[in-house]
Design a protein around this motif. Sequence first.
Motif, PDB file in Angstrom:
ATOM      1  N   GLU A 190      27.667  32.086  29.193  1.00 40.57           N
ATOM      2  CA  GLU A 190      26.210  32.036  29.055  1.00 40.57           C
ATOM      3  C   GLU A 190      25.514  32.667  30.260  1.00 40.57           C
ATOM      4  O   GLU A 190      24.485  33.355  30.117  1.00 40.57           O
ATOM      5  CB  GLU A 190      25.747  30.592  28.875  1.00 40.57           C
ATOM      6  CG  GLU A 190      26.085  29.975  27.525  1.00 40.57           C
ATOM      7  CD  GLU A 190      27.563  29.648  27.378  1.00 40.57           C
ATOM      8  OE1 GLU A 190      28.051  29.615  26.215  1.00 40.57           O
ATOM      9  OE2 GLU A 190      28.248  29.434  28.402  1.00 40.57           O
ATOM     10  N   SER A 191      26.066  32.448  31.454  1.00 45.32           N
ATOM     11  CA  SER A 191      25.475  33.076  32.640  1.00 45.32           C
ATOM     12  C   SER A 191      25.650  34.584  32.584  1.00 45.32           C
ATOM     13  O   SER A 191      24.758  35.340  32.991  1.00 45.32           O
ATOM     14  CB  SER A 191      26.086  32.495  33.916  1.00 45.32           C
ATOM     15  OG  SER A 191      27.492  32.599  33.929  1.00 45.32           O
ATOM     16  N   GLN A 196      23.996  26.381  37.699  1.00 45.11           N
ATOM     17  CA  GLN A 196      23.643  27.265  36.587  1.00 45.11           C
ATOM     18  C   GLN A 196      22.939  28.527  37.084  1.00 45.11           C
ATOM     19  O   GLN A 196      21.816  28.832  36.674  1.00 45.11           O
ATOM     20  CB  GLN A 196      22.764  26.516  35.584  1.00 45.11           C
ATOM     21  CG  GLN A 196      23.528  25.398  34.881  1.00 45.11           C
ATOM     22  CD  GLN A 196      22.620  24.526  34.036  1.00 45.11           C
ATOM     23  OE1 GLN A 196      21.662  23.932  34.516  1.00 45.11           O
ATOM     24  NE2 GLN A 196      22.938  24.458  32.758  1.00 45.11           N
ATOM     25  N   GLU A 205      21.167  31.583  34.742  1.00 48.33           N
ATOM     26  CA  GLU A 205      20.576  30.944  33.571  1.00 48.33           C
ATOM     27  C   GLU A 205      19.206  30.364  33.921  1.00 48.33           C
ATOM     28  O   GLU A 205      18.305  30.328  33.081  1.00 48.33           O
ATOM     29  CB  GLU A 205      21.477  29.841  33.040  1.00 48.33           C
ATOM     30  CG  GLU A 205      22.778  30.305  32.430  1.00 48.33           C
ATOM     31  CD  GLU A 205      23.592  29.142  31.908  1.00 48.33           C
ATOM     32  OE1 GLU A 205      23.102  28.465  30.982  1.00 48.33           O
ATOM     33  OE2 GLU A 205      24.693  28.900  32.443  1.00 48.33           O
ATOM     34  N   ALA A 250      15.546  33.551  22.043  1.00 45.90           N
ATOM     35  CA  ALA A 250      15.910  32.625  23.118  1.00 45.90           C
ATOM     36  C   ALA A 250      14.799  31.601  23.282  1.00 45.90           C
ATOM     37  O   ALA A 250      13.696  31.760  22.742  1.00 45.90           O
ATOM     38  CB  ALA A 250      16.144  33.372  24.429  1.00 45.90           C
ATOM     39  N   ARG A 258      13.160  26.867  28.625  1.00 46.96           N
ATOM     40  CA  ARG A 258      12.999  25.433  28.867  1.00 46.96           C
ATOM     41  C   ARG A 258      12.566  25.223  30.307  1.00 46.96           C
ATOM     42  O   ARG A 258      13.224  25.682  31.243  1.00 46.96           O
ATOM     43  CB  ARG A 258      14.305  24.682  28.589  1.00 46.96           C
ATOM     44  CG  ARG A 258      14.201  23.166  28.752  1.00 46.96           C
ATOM     45  CD  ARG A 258      15.515  22.498  28.372  1.00 46.96           C
ATOM     46  NE  ARG A 258      16.591  22.845  29.304  1.00 46.96           N
ATOM     47  CZ  ARG A 258      16.856  22.192  30.436  1.00 46.96           C
ATOM     48  NH1 ARG A 258      16.099  21.150  30.796  1.00 46.96           N
ATOM     49  NH2 ARG A 258      17.847  22.568  31.217  1.00 46.96           N
ATOM     50  N   GLN A 302      14.997  27.555  32.409  1.00 50.23           N
ATOM     51  CA  GLN A 302      16.337  27.921  32.005  1.00 50.23           C
ATOM     52  C   GLN A 302      16.228  28.680  30.692  1.00 50.23           C
ATOM     53  O   GLN A 302      15.458  28.297  29.797  1.00 50.23           O
ATOM     54  CB  GLN A 302      17.242  26.706  31.814  1.00 50.23           C
ATOM     55  CG  GLN A 302      18.670  27.096  31.416  1.00 50.23           C
ATOM     56  CD  GLN A 302      19.611  25.907  31.351  1.00 50.23           C
ATOM     57  OE1 GLN A 302      19.244  24.780  31.691  1.00 50.23           O
ATOM     58  NE2 GLN A 302      20.838  26.145  30.911  1.00 50.23           N
ATOM     59  N   HIS A 354      17.795  29.670  27.282  1.00 44.16           N
ATOM     60  CA  HIS A 354      18.790  29.278  26.291  1.00 44.16           C
ATOM     61  C   HIS A 354      18.800  30.334  25.188  1.00 44.16           C
ATOM     62  O   HIS A 354      17.847  30.440  24.408  1.00 44.16           O
ATOM     63  CB  HIS A 354      18.448  27.906  25.702  1.00 44.16           C
ATOM     64  CG  HIS A 354      18.457  26.793  26.708  1.00 44.16           C
ATOM     65  ND1 HIS A 354      19.585  26.037  26.970  1.00 44.16           N
ATOM     66  CD2 HIS A 354      17.491  26.329  27.531  1.00 44.16           C
ATOM     67  CE1 HIS A 354      19.303  25.140  27.903  1.00 44.16           C
ATOM     68  NE2 HIS A 354      18.031  25.299  28.257  1.00 44.16           N
ATOM     69  N   THR A 364      19.528  31.870  21.784  1.00 44.91           N
ATOM     70  CA  THR A 364      19.781  31.335  20.447  1.00 44.91           C
ATOM     71  C   THR A 364      20.428  32.347  19.520  1.00 44.91           C
ATOM     72  O   THR A 364      21.168  31.980  18.612  1.00 44.91           O
ATOM     73  CB  THR A 364      18.471  30.839  19.818  1.00 44.91           C
ATOM     74  OG1 THR A 364      17.497  31.900  19.845  1.00 44.91           O
ATOM     75  CG2 THR A 364      17.931  29.633  20.591  1.00 44.91           C
TER      76      THR A 364
END
Length: 404
Positions: free
Chosen positions: A239-240, A263, A266, A290, A293, A313, A315, A317
């Motif tokens: 993810e990073s 993290q 991210e 994405a 958040r 952050q 995320h 999708t």
Amino acid sequence: MRYGVVFCYERTMKIVKTGLENLKDNPPEHLEELRLGLLCNPSSVDREFVHARTAIDRLWPGRLKALYSPQHGFYAEKQDNMVESGHMLDPRLKIPVFSLYGEARKPTREMFDPIDLLIVDLIDVGTRVYTFAATVSYCLEAAKKFGKKVLVLDRPNPVGGTIVEGPVLKPDCASFVGLHPIPMRHGLTMGELARLFNERFGIGADLEIVPMAGWRRSMFFKDTGLSWIAPSPNLPTPESALVYPGQVIWEGTNVSEARGTTQPFEMFGAPFMDPERILRFLGPEFPRDAILREVAFEPTSNKWQGQTCRGFQIHVTEPEHFLSFETSLALLQAVLSIHKDDFQWKSPPYEYEFEKCPMDLILGDASVRLALEAGTPVGELKKSWQAEMDEYKKLRTEILLYSQ
């Protein structure tokens, strides 16, 4: 040399065989009498987590004469840019480990004297500024100069091989975070990058690629069936890596890219950042594919150490559509607009360039930074580099090793 495709039906996930695994299954006979070197780091392992140096020593006992390490060190233990590692002796094989991120970044004749052929087993994370590609390019140049051969064991591009983004590097912005005219997110594997550098950018070394089996350009790392081993300390997860082609631009600013947290990349933020104002500036439809958040974090090292940073952050999708570079560029422009009094560009040095603006080196084109300061919409900026991007896409089709 023929390679097959293996499917893992139990997890409905493709099993990709890396170049290292294909080398083990079909050891080339012409390597038996050569003195071998290996450019590697902790991510250079097979599916059973056997390291490449161990696998190669088992294939050709006593033929491995030297090891070479990229940025972050042989054990990927060095945290940040311009944190050098020294030469050492490998404790297992008792052979030298030459650092290619220390007193020299280009291999010297003395470093290549012990070998006839350099094996490269490094993952590239799909982003021009990730310095492993520059190290491989320098190794190709040294191999050409000193009469050595290079064999690249290919690995997946963790952010896929279909999406390309960003401006093509301008010659006046060339540095260790970008040697060749390619875009920020280049859509190539390390083997394909080596071919591009060698065949299209004029290096001309004696180069061979051991390709993967089962990898397709549409795959992200989660699709490969492989285990993620961080190639550097601040890319701890796939993810990073997925957001890195865009989030790396914060390195050129006083906004934290969340180094010193669990993290990095991210998350991003700063003590002066107002997330609510940034969201209003960007509008309700941003970002596509994405979710932002709102978060607060306190870095234990690097920028804003020990201070609470507010930010977001990311995320992702829909990774197959997510444009990380364009997303982060729009976020940067929002911060520029809202926090003019607090925001700052990072000052030199950056990756051994002591005069040029670090952000220009990262973006690869100084005009992009100036346009952002002037408030030019990201969509307009994208149009300005589209012609060069189209030329790059044509160029890369000549060296691709894998289909969609």
